[in-house]
Scaffold this motif. Structure first.
Motif, PDB file in Angstrom:
ATOM      1  N   CYS A 197       2.104  -6.556   0.389  1.00  0.00           N
ATOM      2  CA  CYS A 197       1.280  -7.838  -0.015  1.00  0.00           C
ATOM      3  C   CYS A 197       0.591  -8.473   1.189  1.00  0.00           C
ATOM      4  CB  CYS A 197       2.324  -8.947  -0.574  1.00  0.00           C
ATOM      5  SG  CYS A 197       1.550 -10.326  -1.090  1.00  0.00           S
ATOM      6  N   ILE A 198      -0.750  -8.737   0.950  1.00  0.00           N
ATOM      7  CA  ILE A 198      -1.511  -9.123   2.166  1.00  0.00           C
ATOM      8  C   ILE A 198      -1.890 -10.654   2.066  1.00  0.00           C
ATOM      9  CG2 ILE A 198      -2.327  -6.772   2.742  1.00  0.00           C
ATOM     10  CD1 ILE A 198      -5.047  -8.000   1.470  1.00  0.00           C
ATOM     11  N   LEU A 199      -1.814 -11.222   0.701  1.00  0.00           N
ATOM     12  CA  LEU A 199      -2.447 -12.531   0.553  1.00  0.00           C
ATOM     13  C   LEU A 199      -1.427 -13.215  -0.246  1.00  0.00           C
ATOM     14  CD1 LEU A 199      -4.898 -14.635   0.337  1.00  0.00           C
ATOM     15  CD2 LEU A 199      -5.239 -13.420  -1.900  1.00  0.00           C
ATOM     16  N   THR A 220       6.256 -11.005  13.642  1.00  0.00           N
ATOM     17  CA  THR A 220       7.489 -10.108  13.503  1.00  0.00           C
ATOM     18  C   THR A 220       7.186  -8.810  12.874  1.00  0.00           C
ATOM     19  OG1 THR A 220       7.915 -10.933  10.961  1.00  0.00           O
ATOM     20  CG2 THR A 220       8.957 -12.082  12.709  1.00  0.00           C
ATOM     21  N   GLU A 221       5.935  -8.498  12.212  1.00  0.00           N
ATOM     22  CA  GLU A 221       5.621  -7.362  11.696  1.00  0.00           C
ATOM     23  C   GLU A 221       4.339  -6.985  12.223  1.00  0.00           C
ATOM     24  OE1 GLU A 221       7.702  -5.783   9.041  1.00  0.00           O
ATOM     25  OE2 GLU A 221       8.872  -7.399   9.802  1.00  0.00           O
ATOM     26  N   GLY A 222       3.637  -7.718  12.940  1.00  0.00           N
ATOM     27  CA  GLY A 222       2.130  -7.425  13.491  1.00  0.00           C
ATOM     28  C   GLY A 222       1.373  -7.304  12.252  1.00  0.00           C
ATOM     29  N   ALA A 223       1.475  -8.011  11.138  1.00  0.00           N
ATOM     30  CA  ALA A 223       1.004  -7.840   9.940  1.00  0.00           C
ATOM     31  C   ALA A 223      -0.310  -8.494   9.932  1.00  0.00           C
ATOM     32  CB  ALA A 223       1.918  -8.271   8.483  1.00  0.00           C
ATOM     33  N   GLU A 224      -1.360  -8.080   8.997  1.00  0.00           N
ATOM     34  CA  GLU A 224      -2.583  -9.023   9.018  1.00  0.00           C
ATOM     35  C   GLU A 224      -2.457  -9.630   7.477  1.00  0.00           C
ATOM     36  OE1 GLU A 224      -7.363  -8.465   9.388  1.00  0.00           O
ATOM     37  OE2 GLU A 224      -6.304  -6.690   8.871  1.00  0.00           O
TER      38      GLU A 224
END
Length: 421
Positions: A197-199, A220-224
């Motif tokens: 999930c990104i949004l 924590t995840e380097g997530a965008e």
């Protein structure tokens, strides 16, 4: 943001901006780019504090609907875990804590509201219903503090509206509620891990919480991760959207009959018709522009279309058509429609005679006896489609029809059948 509208490549970003559904969006250009190049996943969270969602949630549900219609995967996140804490946003007082059984029952009831709006299943763009109790209930306190809590600055948390406003008004804010934004942020990260999930989307009052979740994912995840909020809705006259004198406008038919739901939309202020058609229906924008341009009495046709379209989404076509037909027969033909709201009254009370103002109040057409008297004196109270002679008039058995019912009215739009039992 409006100037950017023409430049959107993705259907979702173009549609929700054109329809006025966006208040804020983090890095809209990058989000648009990702949506134009693959199937993406977004979520909105719904707490289970009642057994039904209401009109105040409808814009969020419509965002998920357009997300799916644009070829992406929506997640409706049920707050089985966060409901145990209580979101302090927009509240002056601590929420009542519910038992696990109450939360589970509310969740089961709420789930049905989504059935007409989203298509659920296991396909790439099928909607998913998740429950954050699945991961929140198993968290251990010390690991949570070490792994998640260290990324949160108390200084920043104190600036969030949900916290700041309570403190400014000297309203108590429990430590339990203070944790809410940490848990909501953790949800975003967990849904990224489980569903890519990104949004996260939500109402404008959720902006701070959503941005903190995106920030936690990056740390924590380097997530965008991205945030998008919808505007806080008020009617043209400034009233809060979805609140009436009778209370919340519920989506579940057990809480509010489809006919009364239809009537709520039929009574939309003229100035709101176009905006509400954009926000709460799937009608194309050129059709909405035509309806919005109608003048005088013709605007009522647009209101009926709005009411029928929104009710179709919430309750299905049959219920919407029945509500529209009931309204047509009641108001345009003066007929007594059996599908009107009905209240029962002991026949003995009618035999003794009951004051008109008393009956209007008891039938729910006036909030107080005084208001009922004023209604009658102003000519707005009617019995069997005829105005009451005076506020001291009595209603008796002679006013019943062959089926043992009589019709009470407050103004032209609100009617109740009273059945003698």
């Amino acid at each position: 943001m409006g100037g950017q509208m023409a430049g959107f490549r993705s259907d979702f970003m173009r549609i929700v901006h054109e329809r006025g559904m966006v208040h804020q969006c983090s890095d809209a250009a990058r989000l648009d780019e990702l949506l134009a190049t693959g199937v993406r996943t977004a979520y909105i969270g719904f707490d289970c504090t009642a057994d039904s969602l209401h009109v105040g949630h409808l814009l969020q549900i419509m965002l998920l609907r357009w997300w799916q219609k644009s070829g992406h995967k929506p997640i409706a996140l049920m707050g089985g875990g966060t409901t145990k804490v209580g979101d302090p946003s927009g509240r002056d007082e601590t929420r009542q804590l519910l038992t696990n059984e109450q939360i589970d029952a509310n969740m089961a009831s709420i789930k049905r509201s989504f059935a007409n709006y989203l298509s659920f299943g296991s396909g790439p763009t099928d909607a998913v219903m998740a429950n954050n109790a699945e991961w929140l209930d198993t968290l251990l306190y010390i690991p949570l503090l070490r792994d998640v809590g260290r990324h949160f600055s108390v200084n920043r948390m104190l600036t969030m509206d949900s916290v700041r406003l309570r403190l400014e008004r000297d309203q108590p804010l429990t430590f339990l509620e203070f944790n809410y934004m940490i848990l909501q942020s953790y949800d975003f990260v967990e849904l990224h891990r489980r569903h890519k999930c990104i949004l996260q989307m939500g109402g404008s009052d959720q902006w701070g919480n959503i941005v903190m979740g995106a920030d936690l994912g990056r740390r924590t995840e380097g997530a965008e991760l991205f945030a998008l909020t919808s505007p806080l809705l008020a009617t043209a006259s400034g009233a809060k959207m979805g609140k009436t004198a009778a209370g919340a406008v519920w989506l579940n038919p057990e809480r509010l009959r489809p006919y009364d739901f239809w009537q709520f939309w039929r009574n939309t202020e003229d100035a709101d018709v176009g905006r509400f058609l954009k926000l709460f229906t799937d009608l194309p924008l050129d059709e909405i522009a035509r309806l919005e341009a109608l003048q005088g009495q013709e605007i009522n046709e647009a209101k009926k279309i709005l009411a029928t379209e929104v009710t179709t989404l919430a309750h299905g076509k049959a219920a919407a058509d029945e509500a529209a037909e009931t309204a047509r027969r009641t108001f345009e033909e003066g007929a007594r429609a059996e599908t009107l709201p009905t209240v029962e009254l002991p026949r003995a009370r009618l035999a003794a005679g009951i004051a008109a103002f008393e009956l209007l109040h008891e039938a729910g057409l006036a909030d107080s006896r005084n208001e009922a008297r004023k209604l009658i004196k102003g000519g707005g109270g009617r019995l069997n489609d005829k105005p009451f002679a005076s506020d001291t008039a009595t209603v008796g058995e002679a006013d019943l029809d062959a089926s043992g019912t009589l019709k009470l009215s407050a103004g032209r739009k609100r009617h109740v059948l009273v059945k003698a039992v």
